[in-house]
Design an enzyme around this catalytic site. Structure first.
Site, short mmCIF file in Angstrom:
data_model
loop_
_atom_site.label_atom_id
_atom_site.label_comp_id
_atom_site.label_asym_id
_atom_site.label_seq_id
_atom_site.Cartn_x
_atom_site.Cartn_y
_atom_site.Cartn_z
N SER A 59 0.75 -1.29 -0.02
CA SER A 59 -0.09 -0.08 -0.09
C SER A 59 0.76 1.33 0.06
O SER A 59 1.80 1.27 0.24
CB SER A 59 -0.92 0.11 1.35
OG SER A 59 -1.54 -1.14 1.25
N1 SAH Z 1 -0.35 -5.08 3.96
C1 SAH Z 1 0.25 -5.50 2.75
C2 SAH Z 1 -0.82 -5.18 1.46
C3 SAH Z 1 -0.93 -6.52 0.79
S1 SAH Z 1 -2.18 -6.21 -0.52
C4 SAH Z 1 1.66 -4.64 2.51
O1 SAH Z 1 1.73 -3.73 3.15
O2 SAH Z 1 2.33 -5.13 1.89
C5 SAH Z 1 -3.48 -7.28 0.40
C6 SAH Z 1 -3.04 -8.73 0.71
O3 SAH Z 1 -4.22 -9.26 1.31
C7 SAH Z 1 -2.46 -9.49 -0.68
O4 SAH Z 1 -1.38 -10.28 -0.31
C8 SAH Z 1 -3.62 -10.65 -0.51
O5 SAH Z 1 -2.93 -11.98 -0.69
C9 SAH Z 1 -4.17 -10.67 0.94
N2 SAH Z 1 -5.47 -11.31 1.09
C10 SAH Z 1 -6.45 -11.20 0.31
N3 SAH Z 1 -7.64 -12.07 0.73
C11 SAH Z 1 -7.18 -12.66 2.16
C12 SAH Z 1 -7.75 -13.12 3.14
N4 SAH Z 1 -9.09 -13.65 2.92
N5 SAH Z 1 -6.85 -13.60 3.95
C13 SAH Z 1 -5.73 -13.16 4.15
N6 SAH Z 1 -5.07 -12.46 3.30
C14 SAH Z 1 -5.87 -12.28 2.14
#
Ligand code: SAH
Length: 211
Positions: A59
């Site tokens: 993000s």
């Molecule tokens: N906080 C992260 C943002 C990653 S993007 C950072 O700073 O890098 C969002 C993430 O949520 C992705 O990696 C995706 O695989 C994950 N995601 C989506 N659905 C999910 C679920 N049901 N449980 C856990 N993770 C999930």
């Protein structure tokens, strides 16, 4: 532009928008360049989201700071993060709270985040592979929950994992655009605030969006 200069410029601009100094100093202690792919190294301190592979993104720093600030962490909390991704947000939570449980759906991302956080010396983090039920109920209740993927609504299963005075931040809206929602539990009541528009990748779950 050197990383050093873009880094100073980023924190200078964040200081105008983010009032919680603890959040900013935690972010200043964490080398964001280690959480982005090598080809994006030079962009690590631009205030933009970056691809981390598998269709997912790390993000934008401003949004990370805004969401973290909304949790009002004092240092003694047990925090649940949904969507470990790169592990950058996880590191910030680990700096600001007692214990972090982070759940990720993509095994490769969970593994690389785990290795990086370990290498950086974080010992108050556990990372799990997501299962059918959202979150990590066996660790509940959590004082704070942060969801870093967009959901169609606030999932009840996450409200159930939040402590009686807990706070949750979660992007809620369509698959492409959401509003950042802050939910504060006050015993039996739930207070909702809207922190503004945002764009997150979808939260994939039977309690959110289909794959
Ligand atoms: N906080 C992260 C943002 C990653 S993007 C950072 O700073 O890098 C969002 C993430 O949520 C992705 O990696 C995706 O695989 C994950 N995601 C989506 N659905 C999910 C679920 N049901 N449980 C856990 N993770 C999930």
């Amino acid at each position: 532009m050197s990383l050093q200069i873009s880094r100073e410029r980023l924190f200078e601009s964040l200081r105008h928008e983010i009032l919680d100094k603890r959040v900013l100093s935690a972010m200043e202690r964490i080398p964001r360049e280690l959480f982005v792919p090598p080809e994006s190294y030079n962009l690590a301190y631009e205030d933009i989201p970056l691809s981390i592979g598998y269709g997912q993104t790390i993000s934008q720093p401003f949004i990370v700071a805004l969401m973290t600030q909304a949790l009002e962490l004092q240092g003694n909390e047990k925090v649940l993060e949904i969507g470990t991704g790169s592990g950058y947000q996880t590191a910030i939570l680990a700096e600001l709270s007692r214990w972090v449980v982070s759940v990720e759906r993509i095994p490769e991302l969970a593994d690389s985040a785990k290795r990086l956080l370990d290498r950086l010396g974080y010992r108050n983090v556990e990372i799990h592979l997501a299962r059918e039920t959202l979150g990590w109920p066996e660790g509940a209740p959590y004082d704070a929950i942060i969801v870093t993927a967009g959901a169609p609504r606030v999932p009840d299963v996450l409200l159930e994992q939040l402590s009686t005075k807990g706070k949750m931040v979660i992007p809620v809206g369509s698959r492409w655009e959401q509003e950042l929602i802050k939910v504060t539990k006050k015993e039996k009541r739930v207070v909702i605030e809207n922190l503004g528009g945002c764009r997150f990748v979808p939260l994939i779950s039977k309690d959110a969006w289909e794959d």
